[in-house]
Design an enzyme around this catalytic site. Structure first.
Site, PDB file in Angstrom:
ATOM      1  N   GLU A 179       0.564  -1.085   0.165  1.00 41.08           N
ATOM      2  CA  GLU A 179       0.004   0.151   0.066  1.00 41.08           C
ATOM      3  C   GLU A 179       0.675   1.368   0.084  1.00 41.08           C
ATOM      4  OE1 GLU A 179      -2.376  -0.628   3.592  1.00 41.08           O
ATOM      5  OE2 GLU A 179      -0.735   0.299   4.780  1.00 41.08           O
ATOM      6  N   CYS A 203       3.565   8.603   0.664  1.00 37.93           N
ATOM      7  CA  CYS A 203       4.089   7.722   1.698  1.00 37.93           C
ATOM      8  C   CYS A 203       4.200   6.114   0.936  1.00 37.93           C
ATOM      9  CB  CYS A 203       3.076   7.614   2.887  1.00 37.93           C
ATOM     10  SG  CYS A 203       3.671   6.396   4.070  1.00 37.93           S
ATOM     11  N   CYS A 222       5.734  -6.631   7.675  1.00 36.17           N
ATOM     12  CA  CYS A 222       6.754  -6.018   8.700  1.00 36.17           C
ATOM     13  C   CYS A 222       7.209  -7.183   9.518  1.00 36.17           C
ATOM     14  CB  CYS A 222       6.513  -4.762   9.469  1.00 36.17           C
ATOM     15  SG  CYS A 222       7.761  -4.150  10.517  1.00 36.17           S
ATOM     16  N   CYS A 255       5.234  -4.200  16.167  1.00 33.16           N
ATOM     17  CA  CYS A 255       4.590  -3.176  17.339  1.00 33.16           C
ATOM     18  C   CYS A 255       3.255  -3.115  17.335  1.00 33.16           C
ATOM     19  CB  CYS A 255       5.053  -1.838  16.402  1.00 33.16           C
ATOM     20  SG  CYS A 255       6.554  -1.293  16.142  1.00 33.16           S
ATOM     21  N   CYS A 280       0.451  -1.053  15.313  1.00 34.85           N
ATOM     22  CA  CYS A 280       0.503  -1.052  13.934  1.00 34.85           C
ATOM     23  C   CYS A 280      -0.040  -2.252  13.325  1.00 34.85           C
ATOM     24  CB  CYS A 280       2.037  -1.013  13.472  1.00 34.85           C
ATOM     25  SG  CYS A 280       2.288  -0.872  11.678  1.00 34.85           S
ATOM     26  N   CYS A 338      -0.960   3.318   8.556  1.00 32.67           N
ATOM     27  CA  CYS A 338      -0.092   2.275   7.956  1.00 32.67           C
ATOM     28  C   CYS A 338      -0.708   0.744   8.280  1.00 32.67           C
ATOM     29  CB  CYS A 338       1.021   2.234   8.689  1.00 32.67           C
ATOM     30  SG  CYS A 338       2.382   1.212   7.902  1.00 32.67           S
TER      31      CYS A 338
END
Length: 345
Positions: A93, A106, A113, A117, A120, A334
């Protein structure tokens, strides 16, 4: 050679290939400009190249164009969220945001990932793979084509930890900055990291003029470890030492990203502790009212808590701003839109 991505090649690499093809060296610059300045969609659009050279390029190189899978435009502020399908059908994205000083894209640096975290959505399914420099560039190019607007600023803050893919990031910066390409200045590029200290030192050694944004999100290690697994490897003290080194090597101001989470890290005492750590440093704190993630119980701070936190940090002489919330009606934070897309699939 077929596995090589044409979008990820430097001019000198293209020159070597032209020599192998027994072609004039100036063809390398022509090819580079077609890709990175004129943003053509296919090799046959490179009309000033001989047909036999175009055929050689098609036979020997990948042309990894992204496919626009889904697009959402905010009714509030025209922020646009893009879902792109890669050649291997993975989904990434990107976001186009409109500011008075220009358009900002962005972009993602990885598929997923592995940083974990808690606040997120990008990390919920883990890391699948790194993106190539060409796949990162292509996000910019596709956004510009779709919107018919020029991107003047780039933030590498989408899905992924950029410093976990540093070699491709460095190549991306070199190519997007090239005067025969998009020529976007390094000072218009921001790279975000959750604090991979060893890679921060490596990045500092390159003496780039990009802005380094460090996702701090806590005033101490106890709180940070509850939200960010990387905090178990690198302490805040180690991160700040790396930041001081980065400033010394580049003379660039550090940005600290701080997502304010209700009753977790947003109290006045947290602001004072953070202020004590950062006072006197060449830095800027960007406070982020957290975007709620459906899979998390964490909640965003109240507007009064955000204001009190900002005022407290500023009392320590620390420049502090509150990030404007963009695209709240389109899952613009995100990883959110990609997550919803994958759930439906």
């Amino acid at each position: 050679m077929k596995s090589r991505d044409l979008l990820s090649l430097r001019i000198d690499e293209l020159s070597n290939i032209m020599e192998e093809f027994d072609e004039k060296s100036f063809r390398a610059v022509q090819i580079f400009q077609w890709i990175h300045q004129k943003n053509v969609d296919q090799i046959d659009e490179m009309m000033n190249l001989p047909k036999d050279l175009r055929e050689k390029l098609k036979r020997n190189f990948e042309w990894n164009k992204l496919k626009l899978e889904q697009k959402a435009v905010s009714n509030i502020d025209k922020t646009t969220k893009y879902l792109f399908a890669l050649k291997d059908n993975n989904i990434i994205e990107s976001v186009l945001m409109h500011y008075t000083y220009g358009n900002t894209a962005c972009i993602s640096s990885q598929v997923g990932c592995r940083m974990g975290c808690a606040f997120c959505a990008s990390t919920l399914d883990g890391l699948i793979r790194n993106l190539t420099a060409g796949e990162m560039l292509e996000q910019i190019y596709q956004i510009q084509k779709d919107s018919n607007e020029k991107v003047s600023n780039i933030v590498i803050m989408g899905s992924g930890e950029p410093l976990d893919n540093l070699d491709n990031i460095l190549l991306f910066i070199e190519l997007i900055n090239h005067p025969k390409g998009q020529n976007i200045g390094q000072r218009h590029i921001t790279l975000s990291t959750c604090g991979l200290v060893d890679k921060m030192y490596e990045l500092a050694s390159k003496k780039l003029q990009i802005t380094l944004a460090v996702s701090l999100h806590a005033p101490n290690d106890t709180i940070r470890e509850k939200m960010m697994p990387i905090a178990k490897k690198y302490s805040i003290e180690e991160i700040l030492e790396a930041c001081h080194h980065y400033i010394e090597m580049t003379n660039r101001r550090i940005t600290f990203e701080y997502a304010l989470i209700d009753h977790v890290n947003d109290r006045i005492e947290h602001a004072r502790e953070l202020g004590e750590r950062l006072k006197g440093m060449l830095c800027h704190v960007n406070l982020i009212p957290m975007n709620p993630v459906k899979e998390s119980s964490l909640k965003e701070s109240t507007s009064s808590s955000v204001k009190d936190f900002q005022d407290t940090l500023q009392s320590y002489g620390i420049q502090t701003t509150v990030r404007r919330k963009l695209g709240s009606d389109i899952d613009a934070a995100c990883g959110q839109l990609r997550r919803r897309y994958l759930e439906k699939k």
